[in-house]
Enzyme design. Structure first.
Site, PDB file in Angstrom:
ATOM      1  N   GLU A  69       0.741  -1.158   0.063  1.00 46.09           N
ATOM      2  CA  GLU A  69       0.033   0.205  -0.029  1.00 46.09           C
ATOM      3  C   GLU A  69       0.821   1.431  -0.012  1.00 46.09           C
ATOM      4  OE1 GLU A  69      -3.442   1.866   2.765  1.00 46.09           O
ATOM      5  OE2 GLU A  69      -2.248   0.395   3.558  1.00 46.09           O
ATOM      6  N   LYS A 156      -9.113   3.124  -2.891  1.00 48.87           N
ATOM      7  CA  LYS A 156      -9.359   2.590  -1.782  1.00 48.87           C
ATOM      8  C   LYS A 156     -10.804   3.378  -1.365  1.00 48.87           C
ATOM      9  CE  LYS A 156      -7.597   1.931   3.038  1.00 48.87           C
ATOM     10  NZ  LYS A 156      -6.124   2.092   3.923  1.00 48.87           N
ATOM     11  N   CYS A 190      -5.692  -2.699   2.412  1.00 48.65           N
ATOM     12  CA  CYS A 190      -5.587  -2.384   3.880  1.00 48.65           C
ATOM     13  C   CYS A 190      -6.983  -3.006   4.509  1.00 48.65           C
ATOM     14  CB  CYS A 190      -5.276  -1.294   4.076  1.00 48.65           C
ATOM     15  SG  CYS A 190      -4.223  -1.379   6.194  1.00 48.65           S
TER      16      CYS A 190
END
Length: 349
Positions: A69, A156, A190
């Site tokens: 990430e 995200k 994540c």
């Protein structure tokens, strides 16, 4: 299953290689996850580092390489950007300016370079970046084909906690799963991996190689990755950074709020934990917590069908007449411009 770690030249990252017995009727794909630190506030140097790691992974035969990430642009661990409720500091605004400057445009020259690298080393590349769209930043994953082509991106959906101060929210238009000769590839970033409905959307798109770039190095992360592999009947490739305090600028330029006084240059601030897990829940490589590393496993794609024989979460094990999901996969823009064209008649006729 034998685990072999081979030191690289100049005491560089380690390549943890797993040799798996393979079904000759199913293809095998060599996958590598990169565990390494960003060079913070220096995007050109980080791109150079990415190329070195990509070249090394390719030299071991990697066909797909997954980076952590925010590898390009950096994960601003420990920073609060001068924010408290009702107040923002001048230093925090300057910190954001520098962070914004280190981000990349998509498309843009850095994307072109990454595409060229994927083609040069003939790998499918999954890269975590900080994407700059005007003055909004997104935590994004970029996908590249082995022919040197940019395939697309995932933004995200839900930044976690203080991440929401600096990152925008993705929408349903960037939840891709790409069909490739080595399998169907997708990614979640994540803690959005903890969102059951997002995972279900990816399963419905047929994801087979589920990439999970992360910034979470806690041991409990391994349980989440194992669960996703079992739930989705897919391979899970989770890549995290390994960072020491010295990998970030020194204070006062960069401050780990609340912990800076307890840190030394060698203090580990992100311990990695990168891992590769099979559809049966078996750990194929990793987790690694000891430093920068290249972690690799051979993926027997026949494992996917064997896992789904028992449990296919959006197939024979689903009950759509009882439980179903609607995904709004169109872009959501704050402003839409519409133009009405007026036909002007020729009144001389």
């Amino acid at each position: 299953m034998a685990l072999v770690t081979t030191p690289t030249v100049n005491d560089g990252p380690l390549f943890a290689e797993v040799n798996m017995s393979s079904d000759f009727n199913a293809p095998t794909v060599r996958a590598t996850v990169v565990q390494a630190s960003t060079i913070f506030y220096d995007t050109p140097a980080t791109l150079d580092k990415a190329e070195r790691l990509l070249a090394e992974a390719a030299s071991y035969g990697a066909q797909i390489v997954v980076f952590p990430e925010a590898f390009i642009g950096g994960y601003p661990r420990g920073s609060n950007f001068g924010v408290s409720i009702g107040n923002r500091t001048a230093k925090g605004k300057e910190d954001f300016r520098k962070y914004h400057s280190a981000a990349i445009d998509v498309p843009g020259p850095e994307v072109d370079r990454l595409a060229a690298l994927a083609g040069k080393y003939k790998v499918y590349l999954v890269m975590g970046v900080i994407e700059r769209d005007g003055y909004t930043l997104y935590c994004t994953v970029l996908f590249f084909g082995a022919q040197g082509r940019y395939l697309g991106k995932h933004r995200k959906l839900m930044p976690t906690a203080l991440e929401r101060i600096i990152w925008g929210f993705g929408d349903g238009s960037t939840i891709p799963v790409f069909e490739t000769p080595i399998g169907k590839i997708g990614a979640a970033i994540c803690w959005e991996n903890k969102m059951p409905l997002l995972r279900t959307a990816m399963y419905a798109k047929g994801v087979e190689i589920y990439c999970a770039p992360t910034a979470d190095s806690r041991e409990v992360w391994q349980a989440s990755m194992t669960h996703i592999a079992l739930e989705g009947g897919c391979f899970v490739l989770s890549a995290n950074q390994f960072c020491r305090r010295r990998d970030y600028p020194p204070p006062p330029e960069y401050v780990f709020e609340g912990t800076e006084e307890n840190l030394t240059p060698d203090s580990v601030v992100c311990a990695g934990g990168s891992v590769i897990i099979s559809p049966s829940g078996a750990v194929l490589a990793g987790p690694s917590y000891e430093g920068e590393a290249l972690i690799s496993a051979d993926l027997d794609l026949g494992e996917i069908a064997r896992a789904k024989f028992d449990f296919d979460v959006v197939g024979h094990y689903s009950r759509p007449e009882v439980l179903s999901l609607v995904v709004k996969d169109h872009p959501t823009n704050p402003v839409t411009f519409t133009s009405a064209s007026t036909k002007i008649e020729d009144k001389t006729k």
